[in-house]
Enzyme design. Structure first.
Site, mmCIF file in Angstrom:
data_model
loop_
_atom_site.group_PDB
_atom_site.id
_atom_site.type_symbol
_atom_site.label_atom_id
_atom_site.label_comp_id
_atom_site.label_asym_id
_atom_site.label_seq_id
_atom_site.Cartn_x
_atom_site.Cartn_y
_atom_site.Cartn_z
ATOM 1 C CB SER A 1 -0.915 0.005 1.225
ATOM 2 O OG SER A 1 -1.577 1.246 1.323
ATOM 3 C CG MET B 1 -7.835 8.095 1.947
ATOM 4 S SD MET B 1 -6.956 8.025 3.526
ATOM 5 C CE MET B 1 -6.312 6.339 3.465
ATOM 6 C CG HIS C 1 -9.688 1.281 -0.845
ATOM 7 N ND1 HIS C 1 -9.233 1.023 0.434
ATOM 8 C CD2 HIS C 1 -11.013 1.546 -0.716
ATOM 9 C CE1 HIS C 1 -10.236 1.124 1.285
ATOM 10 N NE2 HIS C 1 -11.324 1.455 0.613
ATOM 11 C CG MET D 1 -11.295 4.668 1.494
ATOM 12 S SD MET D 1 -9.967 4.460 2.705
ATOM 13 C CE MET D 1 -8.571 4.226 1.609
ATOM 14 C CG MET E 1 -11.627 -1.686 4.821
ATOM 15 S SD MET E 1 -10.018 -1.431 4.036
ATOM 16 C CE MET E 1 -9.174 -0.436 5.269
ATOM 17 C CG ASP F 1 -6.004 -2.304 3.331
ATOM 18 O OD1 ASP F 1 -5.007 -2.265 4.064
ATOM 19 O OD2 ASP F 1 -6.383 -1.335 2.643
#
Length: 220
Positions: free
Chosen positions: A7, A36, A65, A67, A136, A174
């Site tokens: 990551s 994010m 991913h 978010m 998660m 994750d």
């Protein structure tokens, strides 16, 4: 085969390209990109220009991913920037099925993310449409959090649902993944390990990835 996805959230942003090259050299399978927006989660990270700028340094799949609050408006920009896999939170999608179809329509693999408190049953009706489920084991938004052990049962339940669907859906995990927790999540049914701090903050990226690889060989 267990896939290892370092990551970038835990990487040195000042040497992002070099770190991507290094994890590929030592055996990473995917590159995990946590996006994010400061709204859906309090942190802010990468935008499409950053992803596009480092895309040329590796041929590994980019696992993005999202978010973010307004998921649909980010799909095309990140695909154009080089995302191969796009995972979304159902909480931020006005129409989850439509969002998943939109991702697949532009040629990316599509997945759904489950926060620690979100039951697996909530996505049962979506299994015919997705390529991946991301569970998660920490609250999304920040790296270097402690692994929530109680999520192991959730991983097992999700694995059973996938098997009953008779579809080839990858199960990604994750949060707090290192050589010790990797054993547990693999035994519970994980196919993909997302690891940030345990790789990029270690004294040796090579050793960290090798340790995860060894864990994956001994368990499953």
């Amino acid at each position: 085969m267990i896939r290892i996805a370092p990551s970038l959230l835990a990487s040195d942003f000042g040497h992002l390209a070099d770190q991507i090259i290094e994890v590929e050299k030592y055996g990473a399978d995917w590159i995990h990109v946590d996006v994010m927006d400061g709204h859906f989660v309090p942190n802010i990270t990468f935008g499409p220009p950053v992803v596009a700028s480092v895309r040329k340094y590796t041929g590994l799949p980019f696992d993005v991913h999202l978010m973010v609050e307004d998921t649909d408006k980010f799909i095309v920009p990140f695909r154009n920037a080089g995302a191969d896999i796009i995972t979304v939170h159902q909480e931020s999608c006005k129409n989850l099925s439509r969002t998943i179809r939109s991702i697949k329509k532009i040629g990316a693999k599509a997945g759904i993310v489950l926060k620690p408190a979100t039951p697996v049953i909530t996505i049962k009706d979506m299994l015919d449409e997705i390529d991946l489920v991301l569970i998660m084991t920490v609250e999304p938004g920040f790296g270097n959090q402690k692994f929530i052990k109680s999520i192991l049962q959730k991983i097992k339940d999700m694995r059973k649902m996938i098997e009953l669907s008779k579809r080839e859906i990858l199960l990604e995990v994750d949060g707090g993944i290192d050589k010790n927790t990797a054993k547990s999540v693999i035994d519970a049914g994980a196919d993909v390990l997302v690891a940030g701090t345990s790789i990029f903050k270690s004294s040796s990226i090579k050793t960290a990835i090798s340790s995860l690889r060894e864990a994956s060989k001994k368990h499953r």
